[in-house]
Design a protein around this motif. Structure first.
Motif, PDB file in Angstrom:
ATOM      1  N   VAL A  35       8.662 -13.418 -10.407  1.00  0.00           N
ATOM      2  CA  VAL A  35       7.268 -13.466  -9.979  1.00  0.00           C
ATOM      3  C   VAL A  35       6.927 -14.814  -9.331  1.00  0.00           C
ATOM      4  O   VAL A  35       6.055 -14.913  -8.470  1.00  0.00           O
ATOM      5  N   ARG A  36       7.640 -15.876  -9.777  1.00  0.00           N
ATOM      6  CA  ARG A  36       7.427 -17.196  -9.167  1.00  0.00           C
ATOM      7  C   ARG A  36       8.729 -17.704  -8.574  1.00  0.00           C
ATOM      8  O   ARG A  36       8.940 -18.909  -8.467  1.00  0.00           O
ATOM      9  N   GLY A  37       9.606 -16.767  -8.213  1.00  0.00           N
ATOM     10  CA  GLY A  37      10.950 -17.115  -7.784  1.00  0.00           C
ATOM     11  C   GLY A  37      11.035 -17.580  -6.340  1.00  0.00           C
ATOM     12  O   GLY A  37      10.055 -18.032  -5.756  1.00  0.00           O
ATOM     13  N   ASP A 434      16.481  -5.578  -1.326  1.00  0.00           N
ATOM     14  CA  ASP A 434      15.015  -5.620  -1.296  1.00  0.00           C
ATOM     15  C   ASP A 434      14.485  -7.054  -1.168  1.00  0.00           C
ATOM     16  O   ASP A 434      13.369  -7.266  -0.693  1.00  0.00           O
ATOM     17  N   MET A 435      15.297  -8.026  -1.514  1.00  0.00           N
ATOM     18  CA  MET A 435      14.916  -9.423  -1.281  1.00  0.00           C
ATOM     19  C   MET A 435      14.937  -9.713   0.218  1.00  0.00           C
ATOM     20  O   MET A 435      14.027 -10.327   0.762  1.00  0.00           O
ATOM     21  N   LEU A 436      15.985  -9.237   0.874  1.00  0.00           N
ATOM     22  CA  LEU A 436      16.074  -9.397   2.332  1.00  0.00           C
ATOM     23  C   LEU A 436      14.836  -8.801   2.994  1.00  0.00           C
ATOM     24  O   LEU A 436      14.218  -9.395   3.877  1.00  0.00           O
ATOM     25  N   TYR A 437      14.492  -7.605   2.550  1.00  0.00           N
ATOM     26  CA  TYR A 437      13.332  -6.875   3.068  1.00  0.00           C
ATOM     27  C   TYR A 437      12.058  -7.685   2.865  1.00  0.00           C
ATOM     28  O   TYR A 437      11.275  -7.899   3.795  1.00  0.00           O
ATOM     29  N   CYS A 438      11.852  -8.150   1.638  1.00  0.00           N
ATOM     30  CA  CYS A 438      10.619  -8.874   1.315  1.00  0.00           C
ATOM     31  C   CYS A 438      10.550 -10.216   2.040  1.00  0.00           C
ATOM     32  O   CYS A 438       9.472 -10.633   2.480  1.00  0.00           O
ATOM     33  N   LEU A 449       5.413 -10.435  -1.456  1.00  0.00           N
ATOM     34  CA  LEU A 449       5.582  -9.440  -2.518  1.00  0.00           C
ATOM     35  C   LEU A 449       6.770  -9.880  -3.370  1.00  0.00           C
ATOM     36  O   LEU A 449       7.465 -10.829  -3.029  1.00  0.00           O
ATOM     37  N   VAL A 450       7.039  -9.157  -4.443  1.00  0.00           N
ATOM     38  CA  VAL A 450       8.224  -9.471  -5.242  1.00  0.00           C
ATOM     39  C   VAL A 450       9.201  -8.307  -5.137  1.00  0.00           C
ATOM     40  O   VAL A 450       8.836  -7.162  -5.375  1.00  0.00           O
ATOM     41  N   PHE A 464       9.533  -2.702  -4.211  1.00  0.00           N
ATOM     42  CA  PHE A 464       8.854  -3.994  -4.272  1.00  0.00           C
ATOM     43  C   PHE A 464       7.631  -3.828  -5.164  1.00  0.00           C
ATOM     44  O   PHE A 464       7.132  -2.708  -5.351  1.00  0.00           O
ATOM     45  N   ARG A 465       7.158  -4.943  -5.710  1.00  0.00           N
ATOM     46  CA  ARG A 465       5.906  -4.912  -6.465  1.00  0.00           C
ATOM     47  C   ARG A 465       4.845  -5.640  -5.670  1.00  0.00           C
ATOM     48  O   ARG A 465       5.052  -6.764  -5.214  1.00  0.00           O
ATOM     49  N   MET A 466       3.737  -4.950  -5.488  1.00  0.00           N
ATOM     50  CA  MET A 466       2.607  -5.542  -4.792  1.00  0.00           C
ATOM     51  C   MET A 466       1.391  -5.411  -5.696  1.00  0.00           C
ATOM     52  O   MET A 466       1.223  -4.381  -6.350  1.00  0.00           O
TER      53      MET A 466
END
Lengths: 494, 477
Positions: A35-37, A434-438, A449-450, A464-466
């Motif tokens: 969340v704070r990454g 999904d990190m690449l995407y975000c 987003l996370v 992803f979480r929004m």
């Protein structure tokens, strides 16, 4: 040359560092908190660049990564802030602009503080009259089932209590090491705490196809597999869920309780979103209430802790760090150790305790501030409900995005279909797809987003979480931008 | 009923430096007794609770400027109109401008609101005569003890073949040893020299380190300056010796400096960071240090707001990344506590409307006078001897207990100074803490009580203490 060998500098021997990656607590190296990454750190960097005048395709970063309602423009409950102002600066008690019911509560809180000041330490377990108020709130919420103030521990947000409880539960070595069951997807405080404590994380999967429902057969599967390599002792459940937002049915809660009893597990019920319920046909049932309604066979033996906080629901007072846990059926000797353990932090912030007091002891119908309190509270919850529906609808119109109903909490956790080329690229770069995407979404649209990988998800799926917290008009814009981005992304990697 | 089958299994049991586990619960009994006294006929009207380092609890009033700013931040409508001084309004505006959504109810960045962290770093630099302070090395936190526990968490490796040891002063305020043991570490006590004003002697550090050879792996050295419970302020020379020792023996230095605002004697407070920096390379570039400060003590006394910070010096950047992640999982520190830190490090300046009132209340000379008086009174009593209180919040006098009292205590199954404190509570309505809570040389006894009190309360306290003590010594002679 490694960091702990001697080094020559200007002809003088210096020793290498004492605290290195090798010498530090190895558990801390396993701690992550998405969340704070890294994506948030990049978002902060981009904000800095924007302030410095760097040209971007957007003028602001929308931080839809964190469940922080006020940051997204939600207003505090006026009454709560009035009481807190009175507590902070008691001279205001002479000011006739403050309503009597606010003054009454402020006086009561101050009377319970050392030296009549919120600047004095409180007892580590929390101010007694506030714990009493919490117990009364719980009793009222649960239809009269008694709550003992001695079983209430005020804390620095719910997180503090959750970590404290886990500290008491995690022990043993090797195959006897405590195993803790947690949902996948989960709120990464749990995985972080378990890593820090060196506990064994036992994942049980929520069923995306059944609206993130929880099935006891899955609990059983996870438990039995885990018994091979650890000693399962704890079952954690977040209801309403984070990131998934599902609100457990009463039957499901009963099933979980039965399972916990059968398998001799300590139940940790994270209920911080208890007022955030939007879907028709869904209702919040507290674990404690259901437990007691199942009869003394369960209620007198199951060991449980329930958690709540001032950070979510309709008040959104994250910055106060207010929270509590209620423990049930805890061994008195262990309770004594718990009391000592919480004393190490001295006491939870008194202003947070005061805020919590107002949450559990809001204006009553016959009090002057009631009307405005109710209006503000209703407006916030109604807006969240509207946004939850809006979000689900919108995302489900996008090919490649499927979104379960947001039954409760503050987030949407849609599933995204990623083209094979994108997955391959991510793997090349050693990144979760999904990190690449975000990250790309952040760079191109300024929306933070996370990625679902930060919460855990079924292998081969991406999410992803929004948060649904931005004001409605802004949220609509954000949703459109994500839709447009998703289509572009799919196109780009086709 | 559930002992065997209970799932909860605490990873530690409280052992206060091998003293009885009971001393902590005695404090609870004392608190319970104190509460029960309401309504019971006693020769005193109310209990004076000086068992905490808590000025507000003792009757000291909060600073008006601080509370006005907090109120304005909490309820910005207060800033409409002229009721609050203009500097209060300006400060509140500035602080709110730094908060997401213009609300103190939002989370902040993990290390704290960036503007506040920046200003804290500037304060540190000013305090240290210009030694640079990098905001990236500063983490605001929920009280200094929270930060200390987090740093200890990184240092203490519960899975290593040898338990991790932390050199800790004796006497030492009880929370830190609890933290160390709770993490699976081992406390290695080094005794401060009472006859020499509670001086830290480096020979004793050597002895302590030797004593634990083979039993644990010492990784850190924890110093409290100004001290708690002992009120010594370290000399520069002593601090240099400590730094050299830490470097030589490869120890991480933990400097608890929360009482830096409470200095009364001739020795001035100088920070470990400054001394380290002035010692020059290689020491200044290599000794790893974590310094802790807080808004709980000094003239602020805002213990309940939980505002503290840690500054890291010379840490391995790779390790710092993990420390940052660890702090992330705690979300962010309470915003009101952060604001308290901002006000502490950036008080009103000459010319500001609130300046006169702020400094009028913060009269250092009154506190110095009070502290001196307290020591004089205590030292005038037979059976008490108190080292000079150069700093901190407490007096920690030694009680020379008569043999009869020691015997009576043993019969009651408690430490002699605990017995004394219990009597003091029951007969004089003063709640102080026994020295056995903090660690002391075998066969010595002490009590600790807070002296940061309003003048009249201190007077009352000393009167009750004198009367009680004289009677006690007579009764047990």
């Amino acid at each position: 040359l490694n960091s702990s060998s001697p080094v020559f500098l200007n002809g003088v021997t210096c020793r290498g560092k004492v605290l290195t990656l090798d010498s530090m607590n190895p558990n801390v190296r396993r701690v992550e908190y998405a969340v704070r990454g890294p994506i948030v750190q990049r978002a902060v960097q981009i904000e800095k660049e924007l302030r410095e005048g760097v040209k971007k395709p957007f003028t602001e970063v929308i931080k839809a990564n964190i469940g922080d309602a006020h940051a997204m423009g939600q207003k505090p409950i006026t009454f709560f802030r009035q009481v807190l102002a009175l507590c902070s600066y008691p001279d205001l008690l002479e000011d006739n602009k403050f309503p009597e019911d606010a003054k009454k509560r402020a006086r009561r809180i101050l009377d319970a503080c050392g030296g009549h000041s919120i600047g004095a330490y409180s007892a580590s377990q929390g101010i007694e009259c506030i714990r009493q108020d919490v117990a009364r709130y719980i009793e009222k919420r649960d239809g009269g089932i008694p709550s003992n103030p001695d079983n209430i521990y005020l804390s620095t947000g719910a997180s503090d209590a959750i970590v404290t409880m886990l500290k008491l539960l995690v022990c043993g070595e090797g195959r006897d090491r405590t195993g803790v069951m947690i949902s996948i997807p989960q709120y990464p405080l749990y995985s972080a705490a378990l890593a820090d404590l060196g506990a064994v994380q036992i994942n049980y999967y929520l069923d995306e196809d059944k609206c993130w429902g929880l099935d006891v057969t899955e609990l059983r599967r996870a438990l039995n597999a885990a018994k091979q390599h650890c000693k399962p002792r704890v079952l954690c459940i977040i209801n309403p869920g984070n990131p998934t937002g599902q609100v457990q049915s009463r039957e499901c809660i009963e099933d979980v309780i039965r399972f916990a009893k059968e398998e001799n597990l300590f139940l940790m019920a994270d209920e911080v979103y208890q007022d955030n319920v939007y879907a028709k046909g869904c209702k919040f049932h507290s674990f404690k209430k259901v437990l007691f309604e199942m009869g003394p066979e369960y209620s007198s033996s199951l060991e449980m802790a329930s958690f709540h906080s001032t950070s979510k629901c309709y008040m959104g007072e994250c910055g106060f760090r207010g929270g509590y846990m209620e423990v049930l059926n805890m061994d008195p000797e262990v309770k004594a150790q718990l009391t000592k353990l919480v004393s190490v932090r001295l006491c939870p912030p008194v202003s947070g305790q005061a805020m919590l007091d107002l949450v559990v002891n809001p204006p009553l119908p016959d009090e002057p501030s009631y009307a405005s309190y109710l209006k503000e509270r209703t407006a916030v919850l109604a807006a969240l409900a509207e946004k939850s529906h809006l979000t689900e609808e919108m995302f489900n119109t996008v090919p490649g995005i499927t979104c379960n109903p947001v039954q409760g909490a503050m987030y949407t956790f849609p599933r995204i279909t990623l083209p094979q080329k994108a997955i391959a690229k991510a793997q090349e770069e050693g990144q979760a797809p999904d990190m690449l995407y975000c990250m790309k979404l952040l760079e191109e649209e300024g929306i933070c987003l996370v990625p679902g990988s930060g919460f855990g998800q079924k292998e081969g799926t991406f999410h992803f979480r929004m948060t649904i917290l931005p004001p409605t008009e802004k949220l609509k814009v954000v949703l459109q931008k994500i839709r447009d981005f998703h289509l572009r992304f799919t196109q780009e990697f086709s | 009923m559930l002992s065997e089958n209970s799932l909860t299994h605490p990873p530690f049991t409280l052992i206060v430096r091998n003293k009885e586990k009971v001393s902590y619960s005695l404090k609870k009994i004392m608190v319970a007794l104190k509460n029960k006294q309401i309504g019971v006929k006693k020769p005193f009207r109310e209990v004076i609770d000086v068992s905490w380092g808590d000025p507000h609890r003792g009757g000291v009033k909060p600073l008006t400027f601080v509370r006005q700013v907090l109120a304005a931040c909490l309820y910005p409508q207060l800033m409409n109109g002229e009721k609050l001084p203009v500097d209060v309004r300006q400060r509140a505006q500035k602080l709110l401008d730094g908060c997401a959504g213009w609300s103190v109810g939002s989370y902040s960045a993990t290390g704290g609101l960036p503007e506040i962290v920046q200003r804290v770093s500037e304060f540190i630099s000013r305090r240290d005569g210009g030694v640079p302070s990098n905001p990236e090395n500063i983490f605001l936190c929920c009280g200094s003890q929270w930060a200390l526990t987090r740093i200890l968490n990184v240092l203490v490796n519960a899975e290593a073949p040898f338990p991790t040891g932390v050199l800790t002063p004796a006497p030492c305020y009880s929370t830190t040893p609890l933290s160390i043991e709770g993490l699976g570490g081992v406390v290695i006590p080094y005794y401060l020299s009472e006859e020499r004003g509670w001086e830290l002697q480096v020979e004793e550090l050597h002895r302590a380190l030797e004593s634990c050879k083979g039993a644990c792996h010492p990784i850190a050295l924890y110093v409290i300056n100004p001290g708690n419970p002992a009120g010594q302020v370290q000399s520069r020379k002593s601090m240099q010796e400590v730094i050299r020792f830490a470097s030589e023996k490869r120890l991480f230095l933990l400097a608890d400096e929360v009482y830096q605002g409470c200095v009364y004697g001739e020795t001035e407070f100088v920070s470990y960071k400054r001394v380290l920096s002035e010692m020059g390379p290689p020491l200044s570039d290599t000794v790893e240090l974590a310094s802790f400060h807080s808004a709980s003590k000094g003239f602020m006394g805002e213990c309940g707001l939980r505002g503290g910070y840690v500054e890291l010096v010379n840490l391995d950047p790779a390790v710092k990344k993990y420390i940052y992640t660890l702090f992330c999982a705690d979300s962010s520190p309470p915003v009101l506590g952060q604001i308290a830190l901002d006000l502490m490090t950036n008080p009103p300046q000459p010319g500001d409307p609130s300046y006169l009132l702020y400094y009028q209340v913060r009269s250092r000379s009154t506190v110095v006078k009070n502290v001196k008086k307290a020591c004089e009174v205590i030292n005038s009593l037979q059976g008490f001897s108190c080292q000079a209180v150069e700093g901190g919040a407490f007096a920690f006098p030694r009680i020379h207990l008569p043999a009869k009292a020691i015997q009576k205590a043993k019969e009651a199954g408690m430490q002699p100074d605990t017995f004394y404190c219990l009597r003091l509570l029951e007969e004089a309505g003063v709640l102080a803490s026994p020295g056995s809570d903090y660690g002391q040389e075998e066969g010595t006894f002490h009590i600790r009580f807070c002296i940061l009190l309003p003048h009249d309360v201190l007077g009352e306290l000393l009167q009750r203490l004198s009367d009680f003590h004289t009677q006690f010594m007579k009764d047990f002679s």
